[in-house]
Design an enzyme around this catalytic site. Structure first.
Site, PDB file in Angstrom:
ATOM      1  N   HIS A  80      35.557  46.079  34.283  1.00 46.89           N
ATOM      2  CA  HIS A  80      36.673  45.181  34.019  1.00 46.89           C
ATOM      3  C   HIS A  80      38.047  45.837  33.840  1.00 46.89           C
ATOM      4  CE1 HIS A  80      33.673  42.392  31.715  1.00 46.89           C
ATOM      5  NE2 HIS A  80      33.464  42.402  32.828  1.00 46.89           N
ATOM      6  N   HIS A 239      34.925  35.237  37.646  1.00 46.68           N
ATOM      7  CA  HIS A 239      34.526  36.424  37.037  1.00 46.68           C
ATOM      8  C   HIS A 239      33.686  37.408  37.932  1.00 46.68           C
ATOM      9  CE1 HIS A 239      34.004  39.642  33.886  1.00 46.68           C
ATOM     10  NE2 HIS A 239      32.799  39.497  34.388  1.00 46.68           N
ATOM     11  N   ASP A 243      34.547  41.097  38.833  1.00 46.31           N
ATOM     12  CA  ASP A 243      33.773  42.188  38.714  1.00 46.31           C
ATOM     13  C   ASP A 243      33.786  43.064  40.121  1.00 46.31           C
ATOM     14  OD1 ASP A 243      32.732  42.063  36.233  1.00 46.31           O
ATOM     15  OD2 ASP A 243      30.978  41.042  36.638  1.00 46.31           O
ATOM     16  N   HIS A 266      26.634  44.073  40.414  1.00 47.19           N
ATOM     17  CA  HIS A 266      27.212  45.453  40.544  1.00 47.19           C
ATOM     18  C   HIS A 266      26.319  46.441  41.576  1.00 47.19           C
ATOM     19  CE1 HIS A 266      29.391  44.306  37.259  1.00 47.19           C
ATOM     20  NE2 HIS A 266      28.279  43.925  36.443  1.00 47.19           N
TER      21      HIS A 266
END
EC number: 3.5.1.108
Length: 305
Positions: A80, A239, A243, A266
């Site tokens: 973030h 969101h 990310d 991720h």
């Protein structure tokens, strides 16, 4: 275009999402060409050294992007704040914290945007380096895929796929082209999210200990539990874009190209970045002595002080 750093140091206190620990975070100006560096000030000796952030140091991606060095230094949940650095085009900064995790704040990047605004951002007398995508690079893992393609700007398209009433009520694909759309307006307020049953499982493994309705969207079997509702109708996929931008900015430089993903996270984001860097023919490093030569996506970086 010139490199950027902070005009002054600034600090904030928050809570780690997974550790539940109280964290004091400090952001400090740094010299040209020093990049994004991190330091755990609660550690001593060699473990208290400054860590130069690179994609190869993201070695734990189970629930966030976490730096893990060979000698065991851990700095978690960096995506973030990295997303906020990308939005402001920060090239050089020292991040200090007294715990193993960046504070979660409200679950979005907006509090970090406010920190950068309060500190101020200044130009430095060295040209900013951009990585330009020259050839398509694709990575497929089971039912997920991500790719970079050449594009004279910066564009991100993501699709999520959740079979749940909450997600079925909103768009699960979002595309943003930064030549005409604003990160701060369209992306920065989107919060992290999770399912109630996952939260309970994480806490049984001593994870998610700092999570609550003030810093995450929590979803039960039928609806969201947050009384204030969503900040965007499609906050979930936005969101994921927040990310992804943070995951890609561990490179420490803006990317000129398009990123697209389906069910990305991720781990696969970082794997694509490493794959790109292992294919020298697929990219090149470029600078722009005059801002008029910049792709229009980078004309909209927030103004410096």
């Amino acid at each position: 275009m010139l490199q950027r750093t902070l005009a002054k140091s600034i600090s904030v206190t928050g809570v780690g999402l997974h550790s539940g620990e109280r964290v004091r975070l400090g952001l400090h100006p740094a010299a040209s060409d020093t990049g994004i560096r991190l330091r755990r000030i609660d550690l001593t000796g060699e473990q208290g050294r400054i860590v130069q952030l690179t994609p190869e140091l993201i070695n734990d991606t189970r629930l966030s992007s976490t730096v893990v060095t060979e000698d065991g230094i851990r700095i978690g949940t960096i995506e973030h704040i990295m997303s906020a650095f990308a939005a402001y085009g920060i090239d050089n900064i020292l991040v200090e914290l007294n715990a193993p995790e960046i504070p979660i704040m409200d679950g979005s990047s907006l509090p970090f945007i406010y920190l950068l605004q309060d500190a101020g951002v200044v130009d430095q007398p060295v040209e900013k380096r951009f990585l330009r995508i020259k050839e398509t690079v694709t990575l497929v893992e089971k039912d997920k895929w991500v790719k970079f393609t050449p594009y004279e700007g910066f564009q991100v398209t993501l699709t999520i796929d959740f079979d749940h009433p909450v997600f079925n009520r909103s768009n699960q694909t979002f595309k943003i082209d930064f030549s005409g759309q604003s990160y701060i307006d369209e992306i920065s307020r989107a919060r992290t999210f999770g399912f109630m049953q996952e939260v309970e499982l994480m806490r049984s493994h001593n994870l998610g200990l700092g999570g609550n309705l003030n810093n995450a969207i929590v979803i039960d079997d039928m609806d969201i539990l947050n009384p204030e509702g969503l900040r965007y109708p499609d906050e979930f996929v936005r969101h994921k874009i927040l990310d992804a931008i943070g995951d890609l900015y561990v490179l420490g430089h803006p990317i000129i190209g398009a990123f697209e993903g389906y069910k990305s996270g991720h781990a696969i984001n970082n794997a694509l970045l490493r794959q790109l860097l292992n294919q020298p023919e697929a990219y090149e490093w470029v600078t722009f002595p005059h801002n008029r030569l910049l792709p229009s996506a980078f004309h909209h970086l927030p103004q410096v002080t």
